[in-house]
Design an enzyme around this catalytic site. Structure first.
Site, mmCIF file in Angstrom:
data_model
loop_
_atom_site.group_PDB
_atom_site.id
_atom_site.type_symbol
_atom_site.label_atom_id
_atom_site.label_comp_id
_atom_site.label_asym_id
_atom_site.label_seq_id
_atom_site.Cartn_x
_atom_site.Cartn_y
_atom_site.Cartn_z
ATOM 1 N N ASP A 1 5.478 -0.808 -8.335
ATOM 2 C CA ASP A 1 4.788 -2.074 -8.584
ATOM 3 C C ASP A 1 3.352 -1.942 -8.068
ATOM 4 O OD1 ASP A 1 4.276 -4.766 -9.048
ATOM 5 O OD2 ASP A 1 5.430 -5.475 -7.313
HETATM 6 C C1 SPV Z 1 7.337 -9.924 -7.519
HETATM 7 O O1 SPV Z 1 8.530 -10.255 -7.582
HETATM 8 O O2 SPV Z 1 6.844 -9.094 -8.268
HETATM 9 C C2 SPV Z 1 6.467 -10.520 -6.532
HETATM 10 C C3 SPV Z 1 7.044 -10.975 -5.277
HETATM 11 O O3 SPV Z 1 5.274 -10.561 -6.765
HETATM 12 S S1 SPV Z 1 6.923 -9.674 -4.170
HETATM 13 O O4 SPV Z 1 7.691 -8.547 -4.677
HETATM 14 O O5 SPV Z 1 7.453 -10.194 -2.946
HETATM 15 O O6 SPV Z 1 5.519 -9.311 -4.006
HETATM 16 MG MG MG Z 2 4.699 -9.219 -8.239
#
Ligand code: SPV
Ligand code: MG
Length: 283
Positions: A54
């Site tokens: 991510d």
């Molecule tokens: C997501 O679910 O992508 C979020 C929340 O942005 S977190 O993973 O806590 O950043």
């Molecule tokens: Mg996110």
């Protein structure tokens, strides 16, 4: 449109709305079936579903396609995680118009620097200048055509190591710029930062929380503390990984699938999710 209006109602209702992460039509349908109020199309889930980190690797059109898929599969309003907004103020404006055009109720953008890293990573989490991010919010709001479309401003002040005063400064600036709600993120194991934030917040726009690490905070307490919406951001994905792993291991171990049939969904269960009968009746 209709879904954006419903999301606005959820944000102002006295009961805290419960929202869950989804990254495809299937998880969206399962969330609706379980009774959630809305869906969070999570960057973390979306990237993980492609076995990618991510870290702003996917493009805006990837996010748009996924959010649209989830949106079409369910009748729930969708809040699309749009990370840092894919660039500057004009990119935010374009993002608002693209998501709005496919019927997404809301997008959420966060005040981190592009490319960002998931909030739970130990990696540095630098923030963009407060005024610059407020400007992006203002331009995004100005760009929307449907007055009900919701723009959520997310502050990563706590994630980046700042205190409650900085989280307030940022949340106020974003609300001043026209944000419809603020999402305040924290990676503490108790909700103390969020409680401190709420204690000094004048409630001029609704507050959204993501209790992933402070996961013992009950929805009733969350409501009493003054939170409008609670997002369970990644639990479907994490459940999937554990369950698929166990199933695959068992198949290899037993050499036949009979033993695990009772712990996995039946084929007719999948037909029901697919609306097979309804589709066949179209011909
Ligand atoms: C997501 O679910 O992508 C979020 C929340 O942005 S977190 O993973 O806590 O950043
Ligand atoms: Mg996110």
């Amino acid at each position: 449109v209709e879904k954006a209006r419903r999301l606005r109602e959820l944000l102002v209702s006295p009961r805290p709305a419960q929202v869950v992460g989804a990254h495809n039509g299937l998880t969206g349908v399962l969330a609706e079936e379980a009774g959630f109020d809305a869906l969070w199309v999570s960057s973390f889930e979306m990237s993980a579903s492609r076995a990618l980190p991510d870290t702003s690797l996917l493009t805006m059109t990837d996010y748009l396609g996924t959010a649209a898929q989830v949106n079409r599969a369910t009748s729930l309003p969708v809040i699309a995680d749009c990370d840092t907004g894919f660039g500057n103020a004009l990119n935010v404006a374009h993002t608002v118009r693209e998501f709005e055009a496919v019927g997404i109720a809301a997008i959420c953008i966060e005040d981190k620097v592009f490319p960002k890293v998931n909030s739970f990573s130990e990696h540095d989490q630098p923030l963009v200048d407060r005024e610059e991010f407020a400007h992006r919010i203002a331009v995004g709001k100005q760009a929307q055509h449907d007055p009900d479309f919701v723009l959520v401003a997310r502050t990563e002040a706590f994630i980046a190591g700042y205190d409650t005063a900085e989280a307030h400064r940022r949340a106020h600036a974003y609300a001043d710029a026209g944000a419809d709600a603020v999402l305040v993120h924290s990676k503490e194991s108790s909700p103390w930062q969020i409680e401190e934030f709420l204690a000094g917040w004048n409630r001029r726009v609704p507050v959204i929380v993501v209790p992933t690490t402070y996961n013992n905070w009950h929805i009733d307490e969350i409501g009493l503390a003054g939170v409008s919406m609670c997002i369970y951001a990644n639990h479907g994905l994490r459940a999937t990984v554990r369950s698929v792993r166990q199933t695959f291991t068992a198949i290899r171990e037993y050499g036949a699938t009979a033993k695990i049939e009772s712990s996995i969904a039946s084929v007719p269960e999948i037909f029901a999710i697919q609306n097979l009968d309804e589709w066949l009746s179209l011909e």
